[in-house]
Design an enzyme around this catalytic site. Structure first.
Site, mmCIF file in Angstrom:
data_model
loop_
_atom_site.group_PDB
_atom_site.id
_atom_site.type_symbol
_atom_site.label_atom_id
_atom_site.label_comp_id
_atom_site.label_asym_id
_atom_site.label_seq_id
_atom_site.Cartn_x
_atom_site.Cartn_y
_atom_site.Cartn_z
ATOM 1 C CG ASP A 98 -0.107 -0.252 2.519
ATOM 2 O OD1 ASP A 98 1.110 -0.004 2.511
ATOM 3 O OD2 ASP A 98 -0.705 -0.694 3.522
ATOM 4 C CD GLU A 120 0.703 -6.588 3.273
ATOM 5 O OE1 GLU A 120 1.556 -7.241 3.883
ATOM 6 O OE2 GLU A 120 0.619 -5.344 3.348
ATOM 7 C CD GLU A 134 0.382 4.428 4.501
ATOM 8 O OE1 GLU A 134 -0.559 5.115 4.990
ATOM 9 O OE2 GLU A 134 1.571 4.751 4.642
ATOM 10 C CG HIS A 211 6.601 4.662 9.995
ATOM 11 N ND1 HIS A 211 5.880 4.819 8.846
ATOM 12 C CD2 HIS A 211 6.452 3.364 10.332
ATOM 13 C CE1 HIS A 211 5.341 3.657 8.489
ATOM 14 N NE2 HIS A 211 5.668 2.761 9.387
ATOM 15 N NE ARG A 213 4.003 10.095 3.734
ATOM 16 C CZ ARG A 213 4.775 10.925 3.057
ATOM 17 N NH1 ARG A 213 4.438 12.180 2.901
ATOM 18 N NH2 ARG A 213 5.894 10.503 2.500
ATOM 19 C CG HIS A 244 10.877 5.980 9.572
ATOM 20 N ND1 HIS A 244 11.197 6.923 8.626
ATOM 21 C CD2 HIS A 244 10.172 5.024 8.919
ATOM 22 C CE1 HIS A 244 10.707 6.550 7.450
ATOM 23 N NE2 HIS A 244 10.080 5.393 7.601
HETATM 24 C C1 UD1 Z 1 6.680 4.985 3.536
HETATM 25 C C2 UD1 Z 1 5.281 4.571 3.068
HETATM 26 C C3 UD1 Z 1 4.537 3.895 4.189
HETATM 27 C C4 UD1 Z 1 5.338 2.765 4.813
HETATM 28 C C5 UD1 Z 1 6.712 3.283 5.204
HETATM 29 C C6 UD1 Z 1 7.566 2.161 5.712
HETATM 30 C C7 UD1 Z 1 4.182 6.054 1.446
HETATM 31 C C8 UD1 Z 1 3.433 7.303 1.229
HETATM 32 N N1 UD1 Z 1 4.542 5.787 2.704
HETATM 33 O O1 UD1 Z 1 6.491 5.982 4.544
HETATM 34 O O2 UD1 Z 1 3.311 3.361 3.676
HETATM 35 O O3 UD1 Z 1 4.668 2.296 5.954
HETATM 36 O O4 UD1 Z 1 7.345 3.855 4.052
HETATM 37 O O5 UD1 Z 1 8.659 2.633 6.435
HETATM 38 O O6 UD1 Z 1 4.442 5.336 0.514
HETATM 39 N N2 UD1 Z 1 14.216 8.421 4.643
HETATM 40 C C9 UD1 Z 1 15.592 8.350 4.490
HETATM 41 N N3 UD1 Z 1 16.154 7.148 4.137
HETATM 42 C C10 UD1 Z 1 15.422 6.023 3.945
HETATM 43 C C11 UD1 Z 1 14.029 6.103 4.110
HETATM 44 C C12 UD1 Z 1 13.440 7.318 4.457
HETATM 45 O O7 UD1 Z 1 16.296 9.335 4.670
HETATM 46 O O8 UD1 Z 1 15.989 4.972 3.634
HETATM 47 C C13 UD1 Z 1 13.600 9.720 5.026
HETATM 48 C C14 UD1 Z 1 13.605 10.733 3.880
HETATM 49 O O9 UD1 Z 1 13.805 12.018 4.408
HETATM 50 C C15 UD1 Z 1 12.173 10.618 3.323
HETATM 51 C C16 UD1 Z 1 11.401 10.372 4.623
HETATM 52 O O10 UD1 Z 1 12.233 9.512 5.385
HETATM 53 O O11 UD1 Z 1 11.769 11.793 2.669
HETATM 54 C C17 UD1 Z 1 10.036 9.768 4.443
HETATM 55 O O12 UD1 Z 1 10.077 8.651 3.554
HETATM 56 P P1 UD1 Z 1 8.757 8.266 2.685
HETATM 57 O O13 UD1 Z 1 9.025 7.037 1.887
HETATM 58 O O14 UD1 Z 1 8.288 9.467 1.932
HETATM 59 O O15 UD1 Z 1 7.666 7.992 3.767
HETATM 60 P P2 UD1 Z 1 7.643 6.982 4.988
HETATM 61 O O16 UD1 Z 1 7.104 7.711 6.156
HETATM 62 O O17 UD1 Z 1 8.929 6.257 5.096
HETATM 63 N N1 UDP Z 2 11.920 -3.119 10.738
HETATM 64 C C1 UDP Z 2 13.303 -3.197 10.572
HETATM 65 N N2 UDP Z 2 14.101 -2.320 11.280
HETATM 66 C C2 UDP Z 2 13.577 -1.368 12.101
HETATM 67 C C3 UDP Z 2 12.160 -1.278 12.227
HETATM 68 C C4 UDP Z 2 11.362 -2.168 11.515
HETATM 69 O O1 UDP Z 2 13.813 -4.051 9.852
HETATM 70 O O2 UDP Z 2 14.366 -0.620 12.714
HETATM 71 C C5 UDP Z 2 11.072 -4.061 9.963
HETATM 72 C C6 UDP Z 2 9.976 -4.775 10.732
HETATM 73 O O3 UDP Z 2 10.448 -6.005 11.263
HETATM 74 C C7 UDP Z 2 8.897 -4.993 9.670
HETATM 75 C C8 UDP Z 2 9.079 -3.814 8.754
HETATM 76 O O4 UDP Z 2 10.375 -3.295 9.002
HETATM 77 O O5 UDP Z 2 9.122 -6.171 8.914
HETATM 78 C C9 UDP Z 2 8.033 -2.785 9.034
HETATM 79 O O6 UDP Z 2 8.353 -1.645 8.340
HETATM 80 P P1 UDP Z 2 7.740 -0.228 8.663
HETATM 81 O O7 UDP Z 2 7.295 -0.169 10.075
HETATM 82 O O8 UDP Z 2 8.724 0.767 8.186
HETATM 83 O O9 UDP Z 2 6.510 -0.174 7.652
HETATM 84 P P2 UDP Z 2 4.993 -0.699 7.686
HETATM 85 O O10 UDP Z 2 5.004 -2.146 8.019
HETATM 86 O O11 UDP Z 2 4.267 0.141 8.675
HETATM 87 O O12 UDP Z 2 4.513 -0.422 6.308
#
Ligand code: UD1
Ligand code: UDP
Length: 376
Positions: A98, A120, A134, A211, A213, A244
């Site tokens: 999602d 999924e 999502e 984390h 939004r 995160h």
């Molecule tokens: C995204 C997904 C969310 C999922 C989550 C898992 C969307 C809109 N959101 O949210 O569904 O649950 O990933 O974690 O698709 N960043 C880094 N390095 C990384 C990853 C993130 O620096 O490796 C920082 C960046 O500043 C980025 C911010 O995190 O802009 C947010 O990342 P983003 O993918 O936009 O949203 P998430 O909150 O991670």
């Molecule tokens: N996870 C990880 N390292 C972390 C936190 C979470 O590997 O520091 C793993 C966790 O075991 C799960 C997945 O990341 O499998 C969940 O990801 P996240 O919470 O970012 O996204 P969501 O599941 O909410 O989409």
């Protein structure tokens, strides 16, 4: 006969964890050519999963920017995938879950009239703004999908209720369990010494993540204030918070949770240590989706820091409670689990409504079946 070309598209940490077993299974079949395209909506958090499962993407759109907006992610993924899909011409694109990568990936495939398989599929909270974005991403992806891989009966029911034909839905279980079973080890040693030194016997180790939004701002402030209060009042707990990389989460956590002796804010953990830390923790606090599936399989109580869930199965089984985003309720539920052994034991049951570790096998078998009459 040439091979069936299947292109897996993913971009964030959870998609990579849950698609890794599918990619590995696709690679085992002679009749399939498996192509991996990562959008890199996440960068570091994605790369650690690719390294762990030894997946080398064929295409990497490398789109991540700090503080990216939803429109930016969507448009960069769409434009990047247009070129890749034109070049590869897969028989089917697989997307997962999602995220914005999921929806934009499905849309990019649709624009090229390429079939979509949704891994999924069918999770629904019933509220289009929560989780945001999502819930909309998965509903919209469902409209563009030809083959829906539903983890549970409940997910299948949701799809049927939206008019999806039964013959286009395959009940698979969730691939998260396939991944989890590969990384949990009794004698696991952490690279981070702090995690080896925690007193798992005499202290209650609480693992937390946050984390979402829709929680950024006031809800997250309430959540962190509740956790700070409980940490200050209970010396016997140690809270570990692998945080995160989103700067908005990091700034707020530093402000409210920083400088507390029993709260350890650490960098995001790689999947293997994170999964093993779940296995050794007393309980979890999280707004994550995937953790609501993993922790019940490990028999760990979970308080969900959200107002709803699209994963009701573990709530019904009693291992997960929806704690909401109000400070007083979170404090009360945490205190109960810390001090009331009966309440704790009632929740600490290993339940596994999400799969048996064979979801990837079922997914790939269904793909082969789908294409069996086509002359590829
Ligand atoms: C995204 C997904 C969310 C999922 C989550 C898992 C969307 C809109 N959101 O949210 O569904 O649950 O990933 O974690 O698709 N960043 C880094 N390095 C990384 C990853 C993130 O620096 O490796 C920082 C960046 O500043 C980025 C911010 O995190 O802009 C947010 O990342 P983003 O993918 O936009 O949203 P998430 O909150 O991670
Ligand atoms: N996870 C990880 N390292 C972390 C936190 C979470 O590997 O520091 C793993 C966790 O075991 C799960 C997945 O990341 O499998 C969940 O990801 P996240 O919470 O970012 O996204 P969501 O599941 O909410 O989409």
């Amino acid at each position: 006969m040439s091979k069936i070309k299947i292109m897996s598209i993913f971009g964030t940490r959870p998609e990579a964890i849950k698609m890794a077993p599918v990619v590995k299974e696709l690679e085992k079949h002679e009749g399939i050519e498996s192509i991996v395209c990562v959008t890199a909506q996440h960068r570091e958090m994605l790369d650690q999963v690719l390294d762990l499962f030894q997946i080398k993407p064929d295409y990497d759109l490398n789109i991540m920017k700090a503080g990216q907006t939803l429109s930016e992610i969507t448009s960069r993924v769409l434009l990047g995938l247009e070129e890749v899909i034109k070049e590869v011409r897969p028989h089917m694109v697989l997307v997962h879950g999602d995220t914005t990568t999921t929806f934009a990936g499905a849309l990019a495939a649709f624009y090229q009239q390429v079939k979509v398989g949704h891994v999924e599929a069918g999770l629904r909270s019933g509220n289009i703004y929560s989780p945001y974005p999502e819930e909309a991403n998965r509903m919209l992806t469902g409209r563009l999908t030809h083959l829906h891989f539903a983890p549970t009966q409940g997910n299948k029911k949701n799809l049927l209720a939206e008019g999806i034909k039964e013959e286009n839905i395959v009940l698979t279980g969730n691939t998260v369990i396939d991944a989890l079973l590969q990384v949990i080890k009794e004698d696991y040693r952490f690279e981070n010494e702090l995690l080896n030194q925690l007193d798992y016997k005499n202290k209650k180790i609480i693992l937390m993540t946050a984390h979402r939004r829709e929680n950024l701002g006031e809800p997250m402030m309430n959540i962190f204030s509740a956790i700070r209060e409980v940490a200050d009042q209970n010396e016997e707990i140690e809270i570990v918070f692998p945080i995160h990389l989103n700067p908005q989460v990091r700034n707020l956590a530093a402000e409210i949770l920083g400088n507390t002796k029993n709260i350890h804010i650490i960098e995001p953990l790689d999947y293997e240590p994170f999964a093993n830390l779940q296995g050794r923790s007393y309980m979890l606090l999280t707004d994550s989706g995937g953790i609501q599936e993993e922790a019940p399989a490990l028999g760990k109580p979970v308080l969900v820091l959200r107002t709803e869930t699209e994963r009701p199965e573990a709530v019904e089984a009693g291992t997960v409670k929806i704690a909401g985003v109000e400070k007083n309720r979170i404090v009360a539920l945490m205190e109960e689990l810390i001090h009331d052994k009966v309440a704790y034991d009632q929740m600490a049951n290993a339940v596994n409504p999400y799969g048996d570790g064979k979801a990837a096998q079922r997914t790939v078998a269904a793909i082969l079946e789908y294409f069996k009459d086509e002359n590829c």
